[in-house]
Design a protein around this motif. Structure first.
Motif, PDB file in Angstrom:
ATOM      1  N   THR A  52      29.330   6.189  53.136  1.00  0.00           N
ATOM      2  CA  THR A  52      29.281   7.209  52.096  1.00  0.00           C
ATOM      3  C   THR A  52      30.109   6.752  50.906  1.00  0.00           C
ATOM      4  O   THR A  52      31.303   6.480  51.037  1.00  0.00           O
ATOM      5  CB  THR A  52      29.823   8.544  52.631  1.00  0.00           C
ATOM      6  N   ILE A  53      29.464   6.670  49.750  1.00  0.00           N
ATOM      7  CA  ILE A  53      30.098   6.157  48.532  1.00  0.00           C
ATOM      8  C   ILE A  53      30.078   7.252  47.482  1.00  0.00           C
ATOM      9  O   ILE A  53      29.014   7.799  47.163  1.00  0.00           O
ATOM     10  CB  ILE A  53      29.345   4.917  47.978  1.00  0.00           C
ATOM     11  N   ALA A  54      31.239   7.563  46.931  1.00  0.00           N
ATOM     12  CA  ALA A  54      31.334   8.583  45.886  1.00  0.00           C
ATOM     13  C   ALA A  54      31.892   7.972  44.612  1.00  0.00           C
ATOM     14  O   ALA A  54      32.984   7.400  44.619  1.00  0.00           O
ATOM     15  CB  ALA A  54      32.234   9.738  46.348  1.00  0.00           C
ATOM     16  N   ALA A  55      31.125   8.056  43.531  1.00  0.00           N
ATOM     17  CA  ALA A  55      31.595   7.620  42.217  1.00  0.00           C
ATOM     18  C   ALA A  55      32.063   8.844  41.448  1.00  0.00           C
ATOM     19  O   ALA A  55      31.334   9.834  41.338  1.00  0.00           O
ATOM     20  CB  ALA A  55      30.481   6.914  41.457  1.00  0.00           C
ATOM     21  N   LEU A 114      34.116  13.877  47.548  1.00  0.00           N
ATOM     22  CA  LEU A 114      35.033  12.793  47.905  1.00  0.00           C
ATOM     23  C   LEU A 114      35.586  12.955  49.316  1.00  0.00           C
ATOM     24  O   LEU A 114      36.092  11.990  49.898  1.00  0.00           O
ATOM     25  CB  LEU A 114      36.205  12.726  46.928  1.00  0.00           C
ATOM     26  N   VAL A 115      35.478  14.162  49.862  1.00  0.00           N
ATOM     27  CA  VAL A 115      36.193  14.474  51.102  1.00  0.00           C
ATOM     28  C   VAL A 115      35.753  13.597  52.260  1.00  0.00           C
ATOM     29  O   VAL A 115      36.586  13.110  53.043  1.00  0.00           O
ATOM     30  CB  VAL A 115      36.018  15.970  51.451  1.00  0.00           C
ATOM     31  N   ASP A 116      34.451  13.371  52.412  1.00  0.00           N
ATOM     32  CA  ASP A 116      33.963  12.574  53.538  1.00  0.00           C
ATOM     33  C   ASP A 116      33.550  11.164  53.136  1.00  0.00           C
ATOM     34  O   ASP A 116      32.872  10.469  53.894  1.00  0.00           O
ATOM     35  CB  ASP A 116      32.790  13.284  54.215  1.00  0.00           C
ATOM     36  N   GLY A 148      43.229   7.990  53.666  1.00  0.00           N
ATOM     37  CA  GLY A 148      42.940   6.617  54.050  1.00  0.00           C
ATOM     38  C   GLY A 148      41.653   6.075  53.485  1.00  0.00           C
ATOM     39  O   GLY A 148      41.198   4.992  53.878  1.00  0.00           O
ATOM     40  N   THR A 149      41.059   6.802  52.532  1.00  0.00           N
ATOM     41  CA  THR A 149      39.830   6.345  51.897  1.00  0.00           C
ATOM     42  C   THR A 149      40.106   5.131  51.018  1.00  0.00           C
ATOM     43  O   THR A 149      41.129   5.070  50.331  1.00  0.00           O
ATOM     44  CB  THR A 149      39.228   7.475  51.031  1.00  0.00           C
TER      45      THR A 149
END
Length: 320
Positions: free
Chosen positions: A4-7, A67-69, A99-100
């Motif tokens: 899972t990638i969040a920009a 962003l959470v997951d 820890g992301t």
């Protein structure tokens, strides 16, 4: 593992750097054997447009809860500001505390710095921001020269193409070289450049003086096979060697020897792309003399071997 990638997008974002992130992580390549990513573009206010100075807007469909997951949170470049949204900074801090892995592209490092995430951490950003960045974030351990810095859970990259390098580096680190090479080939970019490679321009290039060296530079490019000495270049420019070196550095940002080597490697890249010449022939045609010397400089500057470069960039049968 990257799934899972969040920009995270903010106002006055830079479209190219966002595009880099979208190209690496947002294109479905599973049909070609590529990794499957859940890619999302997040903003503080989902559904509201965020603008860039090029005159268009992007509407994030996911809020900061996206962003959470996330396994990886990416901060693309944006206009440098005096301060940033507290909500965005809090979301970045929370992701780091979970820890992301965090990745910044170019000036995106300012948001990580403003969030306090670069204190006592190795990092980098675009060379044009170095002085300002060091003033604003004195606790950051800034390396002004490299393409990107992998400091474990935080990866920071320099400008534009270095963002591609950092993204592919993370794919290689977390998934493997096969996945990274597949994405690089689809993008038609070099599959791997070491992060420690120096940025393309070592230092900001000052404004060219009235005693421009362009005729001298053009003369060098006319025949790269000639050994152009500093004394010979000074004679052509009607300068002393000391004056020539001073002007050359001011106008090109580097020394005559390094500039000449770079031009030879650029010509070698063209010959690798467009011809079937072997490495020894290209070495002679570029003035580097021998295959081993060409390989040495090519790998140092480009980051891959001539053979790897040709395999990546030759899209059709080259001309003899």
């Amino acid at each position: 593992m990257l799934r899972t990638i969040a920009a995270v997008l903010v106002e006055d974002f830079t479209p190219f750097e966002l595009g880099v992130v979208c190209e690496v992580f947002g294109v479905d390549r599973t049909g070609e054997g590529g990794p499957a990513f859940d890619f999302r573009v997040c903003g503080e206010c989902p559904g509201e447009p965020l603008h860039c100075e090029q005159g268009f807007a992007v509407v994030p469909t996911v809020g900061l809860t996206g962003l959470v997951d996330a396994d990886l949170v990416i901060v693309p470049a944006a206009a440098v500001r005096g301060d940033y949204s507290p909500a965005v900074l809090d979301a970045l801090r929370a992701a780091s505390n979970r820890g992301t892995t965090l990745l910044s592209v170019c000036s995106g490092a300012y948001l990580l710095g403003a969030a306090g995430l670069l204190d006592d951490r190795r990092c980098t950003t675009h060379w044009r921001y170095i002085d300002d960045f060091q003033r604003r974030f004195p606790r950051a351990d800034l390396d002004p020269d490299v393409l990107f810095v992998d400091d474990g859970s935080i990866v920071t990259s320099a400008g534009t193409a270095a963002g591609i390098d950092a993204c592919l580096h993370l794919v290689r680190r977390e998934i493997g070289s096969t996945a990274a090479n597949l994405i690089a080939r689809r993008m038609v970019v070099a599959p791997h450049r070491e992060g420690g490679q120096r940025q393309f321009i070592d230092q900001p290039v000052p404004t060219t003086t009235d005693t421009g060296l362009q005729p001298v530079l053009d003369g060098i490019l006319d025949d790269l096979t000639v050994e152009h000495t500093v004394a010979e270049l000074a004679r052509r420019a009607n300068m002393s060697t000391r004056t020539l070196l001073r002007h050359f550095t001011a106008e090109t940002g580097t020394t005559p020897h390094r500039w000449l080597t770079l031009q030879r490697i650029r010509h070698a890249q063209h010959l690798l792309e467009a011809t079937a010449l072997d490495v020894e022939q290209i070495a002679r045609a570029t003035g580097l003399g021998t295959g081993p010397l060409l390989r040495h400089h090519f790998r140092r500057i480009v980051g891959v071997t001539p053979k790897e470069y040709r395999a990546t960039f030759t899209l059709r049968t080259p001309n003899p």
